[in-house]
Design a protein around this motif. Structure first.
Motif, PDB file in Angstrom:
ATOM      1  N   HIS A  87       0.838  -1.208   0.000  1.00  0.00           N
ATOM      2  CA  HIS A  87       0.000   0.000   0.000  1.00  0.00           C
ATOM      3  C   HIS A  87       0.869   1.253   0.000  1.00  0.00           C
ATOM      4  CE1 HIS A  87      -3.531  -2.452   0.475  1.00  0.00           C
ATOM      5  NE2 HIS A  87      -2.977  -3.045   1.518  1.00  0.00           N
ATOM      6  N   LYS A  90       2.445   1.697  -3.520  1.00  0.00           N
ATOM      7  CA  LYS A  90       1.567   2.302  -4.520  1.00  0.00           C
ATOM      8  C   LYS A  90       1.362   3.787  -4.260  1.00  0.00           C
ATOM      9  CE  LYS A  90      -1.700  -0.707  -4.022  1.00  0.00           C
ATOM     10  NZ  LYS A  90      -2.965  -1.399  -4.193  1.00  0.00           N
ATOM     11  N   GLU A 111      -4.021  -4.607 -11.117  1.00  0.00           N
ATOM     12  CA  GLU A 111      -4.486  -3.980  -9.884  1.00  0.00           C
ATOM     13  C   GLU A 111      -3.933  -2.565  -9.765  1.00  0.00           C
ATOM     14  OE1 GLU A 111      -4.333  -2.610  -5.852  1.00  0.00           O
ATOM     15  OE2 GLU A 111      -2.563  -3.351  -6.914  1.00  0.00           O
ATOM     16  N   GLU A 112      -2.667  -2.388 -10.094  1.00  0.00           N
ATOM     17  CA  GLU A 112      -2.036  -1.073  -9.965  1.00  0.00           C
ATOM     18  C   GLU A 112      -2.622  -0.065 -10.949  1.00  0.00           C
ATOM     19  OE1 GLU A 112       2.405  -2.170  -8.347  1.00  0.00           O
ATOM     20  OE2 GLU A 112       1.940  -2.659 -10.431  1.00  0.00           O
ATOM     21  N   PHE A 114      -5.524  -0.232 -12.526  1.00  0.00           N
ATOM     22  CA  PHE A 114      -6.940  -0.007 -12.243  1.00  0.00           C
ATOM     23  C   PHE A 114      -7.132   0.901 -11.033  1.00  0.00           C
ATOM     24  CE2 PHE A 114      -9.952  -2.934 -14.614  1.00  0.00           C
ATOM     25  CZ  PHE A 114      -9.151  -2.987 -15.736  1.00  0.00           C
ATOM     26  N   GLU A 115      -6.269   0.771 -10.045  1.00  0.00           N
ATOM     27  CA  GLU A 115      -6.392   1.641  -8.878  1.00  0.00           C
ATOM     28  C   GLU A 115      -6.164   3.101  -9.255  1.00  0.00           C
ATOM     29  OE1 GLU A 115      -5.387   1.272  -4.318  1.00  0.00           O
ATOM     30  OE2 GLU A 115      -3.534   1.385  -5.493  1.00  0.00           O
ATOM     31  N   VAL A 116      -5.105   3.388 -10.017  1.00  0.00           N
ATOM     32  CA  VAL A 116      -4.850   4.790 -10.363  1.00  0.00           C
ATOM     33  C   VAL A 116      -5.894   5.318 -11.339  1.00  0.00           C
ATOM     34  CG1 VAL A 116      -2.408   4.793  -9.738  1.00  0.00           C
ATOM     35  CG2 VAL A 116      -3.075   4.228 -12.103  1.00  0.00           C
ATOM     36  N   THR A 118      -9.073   4.392 -11.270  1.00  0.00           N
ATOM     37  CA  THR A 118     -10.203   4.676 -10.380  1.00  0.00           C
ATOM     38  C   THR A 118      -9.989   5.992  -9.644  1.00  0.00           C
ATOM     39  OG1 THR A 118     -10.635   2.318 -10.089  1.00  0.00           O
ATOM     40  CG2 THR A 118     -11.554   3.814  -8.427  1.00  0.00           C
ATOM     41  N   TRP A 119      -8.772   6.210  -9.147  1.00  0.00           N
ATOM     42  CA  TRP A 119      -8.457   7.469  -8.465  1.00  0.00           C
ATOM     43  C   TRP A 119      -8.676   8.659  -9.404  1.00  0.00           C
ATOM     44  CZ3 TRP A 119      -3.071   6.178  -5.913  1.00  0.00           C
ATOM     45  CH2 TRP A 119      -3.266   5.283  -4.852  1.00  0.00           C
ATOM     46  N   HIS A 124      -9.111  12.119  -7.511  1.00  0.00           N
ATOM     47  CA  HIS A 124      -7.994  12.065  -6.551  1.00  0.00           C
ATOM     48  C   HIS A 124      -6.715  12.594  -7.190  1.00  0.00           C
ATOM     49  CE1 HIS A 124      -5.689  10.692  -3.120  1.00  0.00           C
ATOM     50  NE2 HIS A 124      -4.912   9.986  -3.915  1.00  0.00           N
ATOM     51  N   CYS A 129      -3.561   7.856 -17.486  1.00  0.00           N
ATOM     52  CA  CYS A 129      -3.403   6.414 -17.286  1.00  0.00           C
ATOM     53  C   CYS A 129      -3.380   5.762 -18.664  1.00  0.00           C
ATOM     54  CB  CYS A 129      -4.563   5.846 -16.479  1.00  0.00           C
ATOM     55  SG  CYS A 129      -4.717   6.549 -14.817  1.00  0.00           S
TER      56      CYS A 129
END
Length: 186
Positions: A87, A90, A111-112, A114-116, A118-119, A124, A129
Motif C-alpha cells: 500500500h 503504490k 491492480e495497480e 486499475f487503482e490509479v 479509479t483514483w 484524486h 493512465c
C-alpha cells in the motif's frame, strides 16, 4: 516528466515483450522521461529499469521490505525507496509520478493501473493512465472495459480517458497532452 510503469515481475513467454520494453525504456531516456517503478531487478520490471539507465535516464524504484529478496531489489537505480508494504509502495509511486503506464504483466499490474484509473475517475489526481498495448496484449481487456461501459457500469468519458497504444511516440504525446475529464463527483 516521471512516468510510473506497472509491469510484470516475469518476462512473459515471447521475447518481443522484452524487446519492446527495452525499446520503450530507451525512448523514454532519450526523451528525458524518468521512470518510477516497483524497484525489482527481475522480469519486465528489471528490463525497463536497465534500458532507461543504459541510455542515461533516471529510474526511481519503490519496493516493500518483504519483496526486496523476492523481486530482487535493483542495486543500480537513481533512487530506491524501501517501504513497509504494498500500500505504501503504490502511494509513493503515485506521489512520484506524473503519469501511469501499464506494460504487459499479471494481476499486480492490472491492480495497480486499475487503482490509479479509479483514483482519476474520482478526482484524486488528474494524471493520465495508459496501456502500452504490446502485440495487442490488452485488446481483450479493452473490449471488457467497453462492455462495462455499454452495460452502464462505466461512463464513456472514463473509458475514453484511457490511453491505449503500442507506439512509443504516440504514448508520450498522449501523456504530455492529456486533459482529464470532469471528475465523477464534485
Amino acid at each position: 516528466m516521471k512516468v510510473a510503469v506497472f509491469c510484470g515481475a516475469s518476462s512473459g513467454n515471447d521475447p518481443r515483450y522484452v524487446e519492446t520494453t527495452k525499446a520503450l525504456g530507451k525512448y523514454f531516456a532519450e526523451q528525458g522521461v524518468d521512470v518510477v517503478y516497483g524497484g525489482g531487478d527481475v522480469g519486465l520490471m528489471g528490463t525497463i529499469a536497465d534500458a532507461v539507465l543504459a541510455h542515461g535516464g533516471k529510474v526511481y524504484g519503490v519496493i516493500p521490505e518483504y519483496l526486496k529478496s523476492k523481486e530482487i531489489a535493483h542495486e543500480h537505480l537513481t533512487e530506491l525507496h524501501v517501504v513497509a508494504d504494498i500500500h505504501e509502495r503504490k502511494a509513493k509511486m503515485a506521489d512520484l509520478a506524473d503519469a501511469f503506464v501499464a506494460l504487459p504483466g499479471g494481476a499486480g499490474t492490472l491492480e495497480e493501473i486499475f487503482e490509479v484509473w479509479t483514483w482519476a475517475q474520482l478526482g484524486h489526481h488528474a494524471k493520465p493512465c495508459a496501456f502500452y498495448n504490446v502485440m495487442g496484449f490488452y485488446d481483450p481487456l479493452m473490449s471488457m472495459v467497453r462492455q462495462m461501459s455499454e452495460a452502464g457500469f462505466i461512463r464513456p468519458q472514463y473509458v475514453d480517458m484511457l490511453i491505449n497504444t503500442d507506439q512509443a511516440d504516440e504514448l508520450l504525446t498522449a501523456l504530455k497532452t492529456y486533459q482529464p475529464p470532469k471528475k465523477k463527483w464534485g
